[in-house]
Design a protein around this motif. Sequence first.
Motif, PDB file in Angstrom:
ATOM      1  N   ALA A 298      -6.039  -1.029 -10.107  1.00  0.00           N
ATOM      2  CA  ALA A 298      -6.400  -0.148  -9.070  1.00  0.00           C
ATOM      3  C   ALA A 298      -5.469   1.170  -9.684  1.00  0.00           C
ATOM      4  CB  ALA A 298      -5.987  -0.679  -7.874  1.00  0.00           C
TER       5      ALA A 298
ATOM      6  N   ARG B  70       0.744  -1.059   0.019  1.00  0.00           N
ATOM      7  CA  ARG B  70       0.056   0.009   0.110  1.00  0.00           C
ATOM      8  C   ARG B  70       1.028   1.326  -0.027  1.00  0.00           C
ATOM      9  NH1 ARG B  70      -4.652  -1.501   4.461  1.00  0.00           N
ATOM     10  NH2 ARG B  70      -4.605   0.792   4.336  1.00  0.00           N
TER      11      ARG B  70
ATOM     12  N   SER C  71      -4.590   4.947  -7.685  1.00  0.00           N
ATOM     13  CA  SER C  71      -4.471   5.935  -6.426  1.00  0.00           C
ATOM     14  C   SER C  71      -3.938   7.137  -6.769  1.00  0.00           C
ATOM     15  CB  SER C  71      -3.811   5.096  -5.223  1.00  0.00           C
ATOM     16  OG  SER C  71      -2.139   5.154  -5.625  1.00  0.00           O
TER      17      SER C  71
ATOM     18  N   VAL D 290      -6.857   5.027  -2.621  1.00  0.00           N
ATOM     19  CA  VAL D 290      -7.560   4.308  -4.044  1.00  0.00           C
ATOM     20  C   VAL D 290      -8.655   5.091  -4.619  1.00  0.00           C
ATOM     21  CG1 VAL D 290      -8.973   2.775  -2.829  1.00  0.00           C
ATOM     22  CG2 VAL D 290      -8.661   2.472  -5.053  1.00  0.00           C
TER      23      VAL D 290
ATOM     24  N   ALA E  11     -13.737   2.184  -3.971  1.00  0.00           N
ATOM     25  CA  ALA E  11     -13.248   1.163  -5.003  1.00  0.00           C
ATOM     26  C   ALA E  11     -14.321   0.039  -4.953  1.00  0.00           C
ATOM     27  CB  ALA E  11     -11.918   0.338  -4.005  1.00  0.00           C
TER      28      ALA E  11
ATOM     29  N   ALA F 203     -10.967   1.134  -8.647  1.00  0.00           N
ATOM     30  CA  ALA F 203     -10.333  -0.285  -8.525  1.00  0.00           C
ATOM     31  C   ALA F 203     -11.461  -1.123  -9.246  1.00  0.00           C
ATOM     32  CB  ALA F 203     -10.051  -0.556  -7.181  1.00  0.00           C
TER      33      ALA F 203
ATOM     34  N   GLN G  75      -5.586  -2.253  -0.529  1.00  0.00           N
ATOM     35  CA  GLN G  75      -6.204  -0.906  -1.134  1.00  0.00           C
ATOM     36  C   GLN G  75      -5.693   0.094  -0.132  1.00  0.00           C
ATOM     37  OE1 GLN G  75      -6.910  -0.788  -4.232  1.00  0.00           O
ATOM     38  NE2 GLN G  75      -7.790  -2.835  -4.698  1.00  0.00           N
TER      39      GLN G  75
ATOM     40  N   VAL H   8     -14.178   0.510   0.515  1.00  0.00           N
ATOM     41  CA  VAL H   8     -14.090  -0.613  -0.583  1.00  0.00           C
ATOM     42  C   VAL H   8     -15.343  -1.423  -0.382  1.00  0.00           C
ATOM     43  CG1 VAL H   8     -12.670  -2.644  -1.524  1.00  0.00           C
ATOM     44  CG2 VAL H   8     -11.572  -0.753  -0.163  1.00  0.00           C
TER      45      VAL H   8
ATOM     46  N   GLU I  84     -15.207  -3.114  -5.875  1.00  0.00           N
ATOM     47  CA  GLU I  84     -14.746  -4.756  -5.817  1.00  0.00           C
ATOM     48  C   GLU I  84     -15.872  -5.726  -6.157  1.00  0.00           C
ATOM     49  OE1 GLU I  84     -11.514  -5.461  -6.606  1.00  0.00           O
ATOM     50  OE2 GLU I  84     -10.485  -3.743  -5.801  1.00  0.00           O
TER      51      GLU I  84
END
Length: 407
Positions: free
Chosen positions: A194, A38, A196, A44, A247, A47, A276, A208, A249
């Motif tokens: 991803a 990280r 950032s 982030v 993010a 992602a 993340q 996330v 996911e």
Amino acid sequence: MTGRSGRVRRLAAAVLVTLACQWAPVRAVTGPPAPAGRPPGQVVTWAASADRLGEGAAGRSYRLIVHTSVAGSDLRVRLSNAFGDRPLTLDGVRAGLRRAGAALVPGSDRPLTFRGSRAVTVPTGAAVWSDPLPGRVPAGADLAVSLHTPDAAGPATGHALAMQTSYVGQGDHTAETSGAGWTRPTGSWWYLDAVSVRPADPATRAVVVLGDSLTDGWQSTPGRDRRWPDYLARRLHAAPTAVRGVANEGMSGDKVLGDDAGTGAVHRLQRDVLSQPGARTLLLFEGVNDLKAHTGVTAADLIAGYRAIVRRAQAAGLCVVGATIGPFEGWSEWDPAAEAVRQEVNRFIRTGGAFDAVVDFDRVLRGPHEPTRLRSAFDNGDHLHLDDAGMRALAGAVDPRTLDCAR
């Protein structure tokens, strides 16, 4: 109307040029590729869950269109070879602002480096971060990340259901501002998992969202960023919270426990959530695929899976928000046994005390007179997936204050 439209176009062009001018050349450093830890000070801003995605092809370029959630400087991208069976070499990686289609805002595109090198080899099963790219990236921007793979082969890594058109070209077109060399559209994201940035406020963090096709955005309007995490990102931009990054996911077909439709949530937690940068909160919205597939999963099994995810995320310092499972009667795999498990699992999510906070998506989605069915205004027609209105309703049900608990 013609004069007003012309003024709007000129204003939009001026804004794009201003944004482009904020990007600066990269300062080269030397050394091996950056590892996939990280990056400190980063959050982030976009992602997508990685999975196996067809076969890699030598000499191919990809221009991948992604949408940022939080603004910041020092953009970095993470390239993944998680499902590859050999090292992956990329000899050209660039980032710029998308103007339209595959075309870029002139002057916005910059090369990315990896410890000072324009080329990077990602080891088998691994991921690497680029060096930071000086300059500010706005929130809610279409970012174009361009890649060239000189000798890719074997299983490729990416995200199949992008709900966004990206572009493929044969040969190296990564440095081209126009869209002329990008001859084929693709509905997937290749090798990129991803992005950032470094926010201006160091207290800024991200949520996330770990989910299935409902989170992945299936049946939302393609290319319009109408997945429910997209709507949530727009809400957080103006909300009184330090959690601004989102993010997504989501993975279509994903289960909490099983790996048959892709890596299950329990097994992809480290890669997709805990790794993340700047993650403050996990929002868990999974379980309907475990129920509807008739795998024999019981409420106790699913609850044990939730508890395992919560324990690991909380041990890593994240808040965990649990979302109840929505109704799906009318879907071909629904039956009373699956419904009974759903009701028991939802009682646990609401009252079991395992989560730092709860968002009751079931209450939002269920019909007022038939609570085992989706509300008709949100049903895209298959009685499981949501239209844009349903996506917006889910985002509206999330209290931004619950995303920033004191853990």
